[in-house]
Design an enzyme around this catalytic site. Structure first.
Site, mmCIF file in Angstrom:
data_model
loop_
_atom_site.group_PDB
_atom_site.id
_atom_site.type_symbol
_atom_site.label_atom_id
_atom_site.label_comp_id
_atom_site.label_asym_id
_atom_site.label_seq_id
_atom_site.Cartn_x
_atom_site.Cartn_y
_atom_site.Cartn_z
ATOM 1 N N GLY A 7 22.863 64.946 54.895
ATOM 2 C CA GLY A 7 23.150 64.381 53.374
ATOM 3 C C GLY A 7 23.383 65.147 52.508
ATOM 4 O O GLY A 7 23.254 66.328 52.513
ATOM 5 N N GLY A 9 24.686 64.499 49.149
ATOM 6 C CA GLY A 9 24.820 63.837 47.787
ATOM 7 C C GLY A 9 24.786 65.023 46.824
ATOM 8 O O GLY A 9 25.243 66.170 46.891
ATOM 9 N N GLY A 12 22.467 68.129 48.288
ATOM 10 C CA GLY A 12 23.119 68.529 49.651
ATOM 11 C C GLY A 12 24.383 69.142 49.260
ATOM 12 O O GLY A 12 24.887 70.124 50.158
ATOM 13 N N ASN A 105 12.246 66.700 47.830
ATOM 14 C CA ASN A 105 11.072 66.597 47.196
ATOM 15 C C ASN A 105 10.023 65.729 47.813
ATOM 16 O O ASN A 105 10.506 64.900 48.768
ATOM 17 C CB ASN A 105 11.526 65.940 45.963
ATOM 18 C CG ASN A 105 11.761 66.985 44.911
ATOM 19 O OD1 ASN A 105 12.025 68.241 45.004
ATOM 20 N ND2 ASN A 105 12.649 66.565 43.900
ATOM 21 N N ALA A 131 20.954 69.305 40.622
ATOM 22 C CA ALA A 131 22.269 68.755 40.743
ATOM 23 C C ALA A 131 22.378 67.628 40.349
ATOM 24 O O ALA A 131 21.547 66.873 40.500
ATOM 25 C CB ALA A 131 22.890 69.009 42.132
ATOM 26 N N LYS A 187 5.069 71.441 43.501
ATOM 27 C CA LYS A 187 6.178 70.648 42.966
ATOM 28 C C LYS A 187 5.833 69.256 43.000
ATOM 29 O O LYS A 187 6.306 68.636 42.088
ATOM 30 C CB LYS A 187 7.333 71.107 43.813
ATOM 31 C CG LYS A 187 8.691 70.449 42.765
ATOM 32 C CD LYS A 187 10.059 70.896 43.633
ATOM 33 C CE LYS A 187 11.180 70.149 42.611
ATOM 34 N NZ LYS A 187 12.436 70.240 43.216
ATOM 35 N N ASN A 191 6.111 66.508 39.978
ATOM 36 C CA ASN A 191 6.726 65.024 40.397
ATOM 37 C C ASN A 191 5.795 63.766 40.468
ATOM 38 O O ASN A 191 6.090 62.651 39.811
ATOM 39 C CB ASN A 191 7.688 65.121 41.518
ATOM 40 C CG ASN A 191 8.652 66.041 41.507
ATOM 41 O OD1 ASN A 191 9.089 66.446 40.606
ATOM 42 N ND2 ASN A 191 9.183 66.489 42.711
ATOM 43 N N SER A 260 14.082 62.443 37.936
ATOM 44 C CA SER A 260 14.858 61.816 38.926
ATOM 45 C C SER A 260 14.686 60.298 39.179
ATOM 46 O O SER A 260 15.338 59.562 39.461
ATOM 47 C CB SER A 260 15.011 62.451 40.098
ATOM 48 O OG SER A 260 13.915 62.641 40.736
ATOM 49 N N GLU A 272 11.566 57.255 45.257
ATOM 50 C CA GLU A 272 10.744 58.243 46.257
ATOM 51 C C GLU A 272 9.320 58.297 46.120
ATOM 52 O O GLU A 272 8.416 58.922 46.556
ATOM 53 C CB GLU A 272 11.293 59.769 46.408
ATOM 54 C CG GLU A 272 12.887 59.843 46.847
ATOM 55 C CD GLU A 272 12.949 61.493 46.781
ATOM 56 O OE1 GLU A 272 12.964 62.191 45.842
ATOM 57 O OE2 GLU A 272 13.526 61.629 47.848
#
Ligand code: NAD
Length: 306
Positions: A7, A9, A12, A105, A131, A187, A191, A260, A272
């Site tokens: 990955g 993206g 990555g 995540n 990123a 974390k 999220n 995100s 996710e």
């Protein structure tokens, strides 16, 4: 060390690029053919604080690669992680000697990896880097961060020490953790709360926090996650969590950002959520702990996913 990015993206791409530039032997695997072609044809284009630079990397379409790796860094979205691991085992990229580090995540990645790999192979990690992916081959890289990592049981061996050197040489700031499970849950706690609430209300983090009853929405959810996390060995604290949340609302921290998950919803992509509040609900069921906040937030996010 032969490192494969599973990955490539936004995240990555960042990690793979930094490792490549530090002299490691890195291959970026991805399933977005236009992105793979762009990275090979013109390199990774990095946009950072108004400057644009180009960087040479090696990228291969994920299904076409079959060389064994010393280290695979898993940075697909959580939704496709299990399928990716199965395929990389079939393709011979992940052998019995390969270490696999999940940097995604969310929750449950360690359990998934331990179903397929030996306990010596699985490294868990969490990152404070961020990123963005602007288009095929184009990354937006700003800010700073670190990568906290370790075996699930916290022991440190020569590989972990070597990996710290590799991450530091790549300026990714490696931090060896002897309690990576708690770090990952800490974390995930952020999220679980802001990705879901900001997505459902379509607000930025600071806008959500400006609501005078925000704590009344957050505290029962945080308590639920802390109770379930404890059954998995995570040591989380309500007061410290709320203090951290209040600091996040500032425009100088992440107050102006959409999480995100909210960005995924804006872009019409699957989220996710099943690896955040959805995972807490599943673990709660297993442990006999009721999780009404996580249950309803997971349903609400699925309702607004397109
Ligand atoms: P990403 O969406 O940038 O990339 C994930 C995959 O989707 C890649 O294979 C990418 O090529 C593909 N993809 C992206 N846009 C596409 C498009 N338009 N068409 C076809 N394919 C496309 O995801 P990411 O942000 O790199 O996240 C990977 C993991 O890292 C997730 O678990 C995420 O939660 C975690 N993470 C991300 C950040 C961040 O700031 N990006 C920070 C910390 C953790």
């Amino acid at each position: 060390m032969k490192i494969v990015m599973a990955g490539a993206g936004a995240m990555g791409g960042r990690v793979g690029l930094y490792l490549t530039e530090s002299g490691q032997d890195v291959v970026m695997l991805d399933k977005w053919q236009d992105h793979v072609d762009a990275m090979n044809d013109k390199g990774v284009t990095v946009h950072s604080y108004g400057e644009t630079t180009n960087h040479k990397v090696k990228a291969v379409f994920m299904d076409d690669y079959n060389e064994p790796a010393d280290l695979v860094i898993l940075l697909t979205k959580a939704l496709t992680a299990e399928e990716t691991i199965d395929n990389l085992i079939k393709q011979g990229v992940i052998t019995k000697e390969t270490k696999v580090m999940s940097l995604m995540n969310g929750l449950g990645h360690g359990d998934m990896l331990l179903k397929k790999l030996s306990v010596e192979q699985v490294i868990l990690a969490v990152t404070m880097w961020s990123a963005g992916l602007k288009g095929p081959g184009e990354l937006i890289l700003e800010g700073t961060g670190n990568i906290e990592f370790g075996y699930p049981d916290g022991h440190v061996d020569a590989f972990i020490e070597k990996l710290k050197v590799i991450l530091d040489e790549a300026k990714l700031n490696g931090v060896i953790s002897n309690d990576i499970v708690t770090s990952i849950w800490n974390k995930a706690l952020v999220n679980c709360c802001f990705n879901t609430y900001c997505s459902v209300t379509d607000k930025r983090i600071g806008e959500f926090g400006a609501y005078e009853q925000a704590d009344a929405m957050l505290i029962p959810l945080v308590k639920e996650i802390i109770a379930v996390g404890a059954t998995k060995g995570a040591k989380l604290d309500l007061d410290a969590t709320m203090e951290k949340f209040h600091k996040m609302y500032s425009p100088d921290v992440v107050g102006l950002h959409y999480p995100s998950m909210t960005q995924d919803i804006h872009n019409g992509r699957k989220t996710e959520v099943d690896f955040l509040t959805g995972a807490v609900s599943r673990f709660g069921d297993e442990a006999g702990i009721e999780t009404p906040y996580c249950d309803i937030l997971t349903h609400l996010v699925h309702q607004i996913e397109k």
